[in-house]
Scaffold this active site. Structure first.
Site, PDB file in Angstrom:
ATOM      1  N   LYS A   1       0.741  -1.326  -0.008  1.00 25.01           N
ATOM      2  CA  LYS A   1       0.045   0.018   0.070  1.00 25.01           C
ATOM      3  C   LYS A   1       0.927   1.241  -0.088  1.00 25.01           C
ATOM      4  O   LYS A   1       2.088   1.296   0.703  1.00 25.01           O
ATOM      5  CB  LYS A   1      -1.101  -0.042   1.151  1.00 25.01           C
ATOM      6  CG  LYS A   1      -1.967   1.001   1.573  1.00 25.01           C
ATOM      7  CD  LYS A   1      -2.835   0.948   2.637  1.00 25.01           C
ATOM      8  CE  LYS A   1      -3.716   2.031   2.617  1.00 25.01           C
ATOM      9  NZ  LYS A   1      -4.665   1.840   3.869  1.00 25.01           N
TER      10      LYS A   1
ATOM     11  N   SER B   1      -9.609   1.978   2.922  1.00 24.77           N
ATOM     12  CA  SER B   1      -9.030   2.849   2.160  1.00 24.77           C
ATOM     13  C   SER B   1      -7.932   1.740   1.351  1.00 24.77           C
ATOM     14  O   SER B   1      -7.125   2.284   0.402  1.00 24.77           O
ATOM     15  CB  SER B   1      -7.935   3.762   2.823  1.00 24.77           C
ATOM     16  OG  SER B   1      -7.151   3.272   3.732  1.00 24.77           O
TER      17      SER B   1
ATOM     18  N   SER C   1      -9.930  -0.337   7.038  1.00 22.04           N
ATOM     19  CA  SER C   1      -9.260  -0.189   6.118  1.00 22.04           C
ATOM     20  C   SER C   1      -8.670  -1.465   5.452  1.00 22.04           C
ATOM     21  O   SER C   1      -8.191  -1.512   4.204  1.00 22.04           O
ATOM     22  CB  SER C   1      -8.480   0.895   5.716  1.00 22.04           C
ATOM     23  OG  SER C   1      -9.206   2.195   5.573  1.00 22.04           O
TER      24      SER C   1
HETATM   25  N1  GLN Z   1     -13.141   4.403   6.254  1.00 24.88           N
HETATM   26  C1  GLN Z   1     -12.701   4.782   7.645  1.00 24.88           C
HETATM   27  C2  GLN Z   1     -12.094   6.397   7.214  1.00 24.88           C
HETATM   28  O1  GLN Z   1     -12.499   6.859   6.006  1.00 24.88           O
HETATM   29  C3  GLN Z   1     -11.423   4.113   7.876  1.00 24.88           C
HETATM   30  C4  GLN Z   1     -10.179   4.220   6.939  1.00 24.88           C
HETATM   31  C5  GLN Z   1      -8.902   3.418   7.779  1.00 24.88           C
HETATM   32  O2  GLN Z   1      -9.113   2.388   8.303  1.00 24.88           O
HETATM   33  N2  GLN Z   1      -7.817   3.870   7.177  1.00 24.88           N
HETATM   34  O3  GLN Z   1     -11.501   6.835   8.313  1.00 24.88           O
END
Ligand code: GLN
Length: 489
Positions: free
Chosen positions: A80, A155, A179
């Site tokens: 990532k 994400s 995420s």
């Molecule tokens: N979807 C969540 C957010 O937008 C979690 C994101 C994540 O785990 N990095 O913050």
């Protein structure tokens, strides 16, 4: 040989050590698939064939010598783009870091490379890991390989799409509120978020430091266990890294599940979940009962407060973490400005996207004098209550199960105009991060439009080996985790 791209990590390792294929040939097989399929998916945002093949040649030398290799030597994976990777552009999905080439490796990158793994490239993601659909990336959205009109989740959407399309056998992800688990669910993969502090955050670009954890994403629980073995461990460079004896996360994979107590929180089985998701999760629970597990109802009475508490705490920490991007030391600098203050404000206005700015504004607001007690402090108290609920629940069960995501992958644009709808995508995953617990998602069937459904397993603190055991036993008797999208064959 031709289906090596769909093999488990153990199968790949056996093929490599028997020298039926070289690490260079294996990396080339995946790089060729990336060349062919990535243009339609946008999962990879940085590739460097020479660098990848040089790493593969080094792995081959170790394998040829017949010693010095590990269970992962010569196996390719992708990172990532939140992980600093020496000599690679590390953008975090943002225009702010579009031209940033990292001078050093994140702890996780260093450990996986140290285990002999070969880096295929860097993976697209929501900007600064803020999002649930990969639509906030500066580099454009990632497509879900099961249906390219749908999101892959976020994400870590690039990681999920790359593995689902078999462009990489495994990838790294990060999970601040879901995420790793949510994109794993939406793309039909297995992903694991470790207990907070189990994996070092050094060199992982910070979003919300008290919640961020790195973890593996792959096809199966067994693959995740092998990857976690290489990723976890104490690192003095991360002040929240825990000094614990090293564990073999694969040690309990084969244990039978007779007598396992599965806690089902009634709050996770309410109205929020779509019927197709519910059907797949219920069928998975039946499978567990056949394996000898029993289910007990548990209560997480404060879990309804997890999304609001998270959207105070995470933006608060993000507003502080992202203050370093000011156009001075690294990252984007506005081309025109008249003084220092304008240089800061224009660089940040032009370098960050809309969702990141929204989080910075919310975070700055909840931390400001006069609102701190009402919002930030309150959210921290709720966080403690949520952790206490889990502690209570684990007195009567060994693991907790429920859905990972309330729905299967949705269409592009379906939630991007309404941040609250988007935030609710993580309703079942966020409480785990607030409590610092480990969690997993594994494929448990298909729902509407033939899209994958994920089953979530939540373990007790440091219960990764148990969680992996529970997931692996299910994967021994089901084949959801081996299915792949037709177009990717
Ligand atoms: N979807 C969540 C957010 O937008 C979690 C994101 C994540 O785990 N990095 O913050």
């Amino acid at each position: 040989m031709s289906d090596l791209f769909n093999s488990s990590l153990r199968q790949l390792a056996a093929t490599l050590t028997a020298r039926k294929i070289s690490a260079v040939e294996l990396a080339t097989l995946f790089l060729d698939r990336i060349d062919r399929l990535n243009p339609g998916l946008n999962a990879f945002i940085a590739l460097d064939r020479d660098k990848t093949l040089a790493q593969a040649r080094a792995a081959d030398e170790k394998l040829n010598a017949g010693a010095g290799g590990t269970a992962l030597t010569g196996i390719p994976l992708a990172h990532k783009d939140i992980f600093c990777t020496k000599g690679w552009r590390t953008s975090c999905g943002s225009k702010m870091l579009e031209n940033f080439v990292s001078p050093y490796d994140a702890h996780v990158v260093e450990k996986l490379a140290g285990a002999g793994m070969v880096t295929l490239g860097k993976l697209n993601m929501d900007e600064f890991a803020m999002g649930s659909s990969n639509e906030t990336s500066h580099f454009g959205p990632v497509k879900n390989p099961w249906d390219v009109s749908r999101v892959p989740g976020g994400s870590s959407g690039g990681s999920a799409a790359a593995i689902a399309a078999r462009l990489a056998p495994a990838a790294t992800g990060t999970d601040t509120g879901g995420s790793i688990r949510q994109p794993a669910a939406l793309c039909g993969l297995t992903g694991l978020k470790p207990t907070y502090g189990a994996v070092s955050r050094y060199g992982m670009i910070a979003f919300a430091s008290s919640l961020d954890q790195a973890g593996p994403m792959a096809k199966s629980a067994e693959d995740c266990a092998l990857l976690l073995n290489a990723m976890a461990g104490f690192d003095p460079r991360d002040s929240t890294s825990l000094e614990r004896p090293t564990e073999d996360y694969a040690r309990d994979l084969e244990k039978p599940l007779a007598g396992l107590r599965i806690g089902l929180p009634k709050e996770f089985f309410g109205d929020g979940m779509d019927a197709d998701v519910r059907a797949a999760v219920d069928a998975a629970l039946d499978e567990y009962r056949k394996l000898g597990a029993i289910t007990v109802e548990v209560q997480l009475p404060n879990s309804g407060l997890s999304v609001p508490a998270y959207y105070v705490i995470a933006p608060a920490e993000a507003s502080s973490n992202l203050s370093r991007f000011d156009g001075v030391r690294y990252g984007y600098r506005a081309p025109e400005y008249s003084d220092l203050a304008e240089m800061y404000s224009r660089s940040r206005a032009q370098g960050f996207g809309a969702e990141v700015k929204r989080r910075i504004l919310i975070g700055t607001y909840v931390l400001s004098h006069g609102y701190y007690d009402a919002y930030y402090l309150k959210a921290q108290k709720i966080r403690r209550l949520i952790a206490a609920d889990f502690q209570e629940a684990f007195k009567v069960c060994d693991v907790i199960m429920g859905p990972t995501s309330p729905s299967v992958a949705f269409a592009f644009g379906a939630k991007s105009a309404d941040p609250v709808q988007m935030y609710l995508s993580d309703i079942y995953t966020i409480s785990t991060n607030l409590a610092g617990l480990p969690g997993m998602s594994l494929p448990c069937g298909f729902g509407n439009n033939n899209m994958p459904v994920g089953l979530q397993i939540i373990g007790s603190w440091f219960g990764e080996a148990k969680m992996l055991n529970v997931a692996h036993q299910y994967q021994r008797v089901t084949d959801w985790h081996t299915r792949m999208p037709k177009e990717s064959k």
